[in-house]
Design an enzyme around this catalytic site. Structure first.
Site, PDB file in Angstrom:
ATOM      1  NE  ARG A 264     -11.865  -9.728 -37.019  1.00 58.00           N
ATOM      2  CZ  ARG A 264     -11.856  -9.704 -38.362  1.00 58.00           C
ATOM      3  NH1 ARG A 264     -11.127 -10.545 -39.049  1.00 58.00           N
ATOM      4  NH2 ARG A 264     -12.581  -8.823 -39.019  1.00 58.00           N
ATOM      5  CG  HIS A 268     -16.324 -11.541 -37.616  1.00 56.97           C
ATOM      6  ND1 HIS A 268     -16.360 -10.577 -36.648  1.00 56.97           N
ATOM      7  CD2 HIS A 268     -17.540 -12.147 -37.591  1.00 56.97           C
ATOM      8  CE1 HIS A 268     -17.552 -10.587 -36.067  1.00 56.97           C
ATOM      9  NE2 HIS A 268     -18.275 -11.536 -36.614  1.00 56.97           N
ATOM     10  CE1 TYR A 277     -12.075  -8.219 -43.229  1.00 54.14           C
ATOM     11  CE2 TYR A 277     -13.406  -9.922 -44.276  1.00 54.14           C
ATOM     12  CZ  TYR A 277     -12.771  -9.414 -43.162  1.00 54.14           C
ATOM     13  OH  TYR A 277     -12.808 -10.102 -41.976  1.00 54.14           O
TER      14      TYR A 277
HETATM   15  C1  LIG Z   1     -27.514  -5.862 -33.604  1.00 53.41           C
HETATM   16  C2  LIG Z   1     -26.635  -6.694 -34.496  1.00 53.41           C
HETATM   17  N1  LIG Z   1     -26.387  -6.284 -35.759  1.00 53.41           N
HETATM   18  C3  LIG Z   1     -25.602  -7.005 -36.573  1.00 53.41           C
HETATM   19  C4  LIG Z   1     -25.042  -8.182 -36.125  1.00 53.41           C
HETATM   20  C5  LIG Z   1     -24.136  -9.008 -37.043  1.00 53.41           C
HETATM   21  N2  LIG Z   1     -22.737  -8.878 -36.592  1.00 53.41           N
HETATM   22  C6  LIG Z   1     -22.133  -9.857 -35.881  1.00 53.41           C
HETATM   23  S1  LIG Z   1     -20.579  -9.457 -35.460  1.00 53.41           S
HETATM   24  C7  LIG Z   1     -20.661  -7.965 -36.237  1.00 53.41           C
HETATM   25  C8  LIG Z   1     -19.480  -7.019 -36.243  1.00 53.41           C
HETATM   26  C9  LIG Z   1     -19.049  -6.606 -34.869  1.00 53.41           C
HETATM   27  O1  LIG Z   1     -17.843  -5.904 -34.919  1.00 53.41           O
HETATM   28  P1  LIG Z   1     -17.168  -5.308 -33.630  1.00 53.41           P
HETATM   29  O2  LIG Z   1     -18.191  -4.667 -32.759  1.00 53.41           O
HETATM   30  O3  LIG Z   1     -16.036  -4.460 -34.071  1.00 53.41           O
HETATM   31  O4  LIG Z   1     -16.629  -6.571 -32.822  1.00 53.41           O
HETATM   32  P2  LIG Z   1     -15.606  -7.706 -33.257  1.00 53.41           P
HETATM   33  O5  LIG Z   1     -16.436  -8.827 -33.828  1.00 53.41           O
HETATM   34  O6  LIG Z   1     -14.651  -7.118 -34.253  1.00 53.41           O
HETATM   35  O7  LIG Z   1     -14.921  -8.149 -32.008  1.00 53.41           O
HETATM   36  C10 LIG Z   1     -21.913  -7.804 -36.827  1.00 53.41           C
HETATM   37  C11 LIG Z   1     -22.318  -6.605 -37.591  1.00 53.41           C
HETATM   38  C12 LIG Z   1     -25.344  -8.598 -34.800  1.00 53.41           C
HETATM   39  N3  LIG Z   1     -24.839  -9.715 -34.284  1.00 53.41           N
HETATM   40  N4  LIG Z   1     -26.122  -7.820 -34.002  1.00 53.41           N
END
Ligand SMILES: Cc1ncc(C[n+]2csc(CCOP(=O)(O)OP(=O)(O)O)c2C)c(N)n1
Length: 380
Positions: A264, A268, A277
């Site tokens: 990425r 985010h 970070y």
């Molecule tokens: C159940 C839940 N816990 C926490 C969150 C907050 N949250 C939103 S995105 C994210 C990180 C996701 O990372 P990843 O799965 O690697 O996907 P990316 O965003 O990098 O594509 C978090 C913890 C959420 N949306 N749902």
């Protein structure tokens, strides 16, 4: 307690499948080559075009957020090959279960631009009819869509249909219980589901090394699911890997897990600041593996693309961006009470209470400048 942060220890031990290297050289891969035998000049240039267009969509949507036209946007910058390669392997009858980041997948699948933008503008609960494009709307709850995909795939198997479900997930999602439950069910019932994990190296500010001590695809065999690691910035390899998994699913071979190793490059979401970070050199390293650059180099060297072809693709992408901007800005503002519509099929006491509270809240603005029509009725 000290928190341990580590890189996946077994990374080198797992073969990462690749067909086009970062410098644009076509290499062979015993497993993947048979799945791209039919990929001719036209298909390759259309894969490139798709990537250019979705990058342009992403840049425009990010600009719209900065200009206050959308509330939030989750950039896909750097992940174009993973999105294009995978969705181009999906057939019409298959069903896609995305996260919030698969806006490029949605566009190529046929979702319309106002629908893609509506949710992020805050004007729509959901942007498209899932059954019109066989793709669920964006899932914000991390990992939940893997359960939906597995359940849907079990349904496909029960009906004896030749189709599959594909769940997109991130590396961070693999730390969620939902994902593990899905994999247990998928393996137990040999569901025709593909888990397509885009390892973009970060779950907001948490690095992939904290999510998994081994390569993510290396976990899948523990569930009885074959795991494949593919270069997620190599669109041809991603297409082949997803076709491999799709063939297994459609022919009764059960679930597969693909880890597309990508990066990425942006934040985010537009609410995030990655400079807090992650180091600059990491970004530079990945910029050298840019998914668009490598296919462009390959196509130019092979004489499949020239300046005129590139200009035509760029013009197409600009036209889509203009359409997106226009569609986004002109989405009509919804009537406020319509937020309660289409939540449940039947009446629900909690929702009824919330609707009434919100109606009273809106009524409290009556007589103030700009209060307008907001207290009128309910669309539910
Ligand atoms: C159940 C839940 N816990 C926490 C969150 C907050 N949250 C939103 S995105 C994210 C990180 C996701 O990372 P990843 O799965 O690697 O996907 P990316 O965003 O990098 O594509 C978090 C913890 C959420 N949306 N749902």
């Amino acid at each position: 307690m000290t928190q341990t942060r580590h890189e996946p220890t077994g990374q080198a031990a797992m073969k990462m499948h690749q067909l086009i290297t970062a410098d644009g050289t076509r290499v062979g891969d015993e497993l993947l080559d048979p799945f791209v035998q039919d990929v001719d000049e036209n298909t390759l240039t259309s894969l490139y075009r798709d990537m250019v267009v979705i990058r342009r969509i992403d840049v425009e949507a990010t600009a719209l957020q900065r200009q206050g036209q959308v509330a939030l946007w989750p950039p896909m910058l750097g992940q174009e090959a993973s999105q294009v390669g995978s969705v181009r392997a999906v057939e019409k009858d298959d069903f896609i279960f995305p996260t919030y980041r698969e806006n490029g997948v949605a566009y190529i699948r046929g979702a319309k631009l106002p629908g893609i933008m509506g949710t992020w503008r805050g004007n729509m609960n959901t942007g498209w009819d899932p059954y019109e494009v066989n793709m669920a709307t964006p899932q914000i709850i991390i990992g939940a869509q893997t359960l939906h995909a597995t359940g849907y795939a079990m349904g496909i198997a029960m009906e004896g249909k030749e189709a599959m479900a594909i769940a997109y997930l991130g590396d961070g999602a693999t730390s969620q219980g939902d994902v593990h439950e899905s994999m247990v069910f998928a393996a137990s019932f040999q569901a025709p589901v593909v888990f397509f994990c885009q390892n973009n190296h970060w779950a907001i500010s948490e690095p992939v090394g904290l999510q998994s001590a081994v390569p993510i695809a290396g976990r899948a065999p523990g569930y009885g699911i074959p795991g494949l690691q593919v270069d997620g910035n190599d669109v041809l390899a991603v297409l082949a890997a997803t076709r491999w998994a799709a063939r297994r699913a459609r022919s009764g071979g059960g679930p597969s897990f693909i880890e597309a190793v990508t990066y990425r490059m942006g934040p985010h979401t537009t609410a995030d600041d990655p400079t807090r970070y992650r180091g600059v050199t990491e970004l530079e390293e990945w910029a050298a593996k840019d998914p668009l650059d490598r296919l462009r180099t390959y196509l130019l060297n092979a004489g499949m693309l020239d300046a005129a072809g590139e200009a035509a693709i760029a013009a197409d992408a600009d036209a889509v961006a203009a359409e997106l901007r226009d569609a986004c800005i002109n989405i009509p503002d919804p009537e406020p009470m319509s937020a309660f519509a289409d939540i449940y099929v039947d009446a629900h006491p909690v929702l009824d209470r919330e609707r009434e509270q919100y109606r009273r809240y809106l009524a409290s603005f009556a007589g103030q400048p700009g209060a307008g029509h907001q207290v009128q009725g309910s669309a539910s």
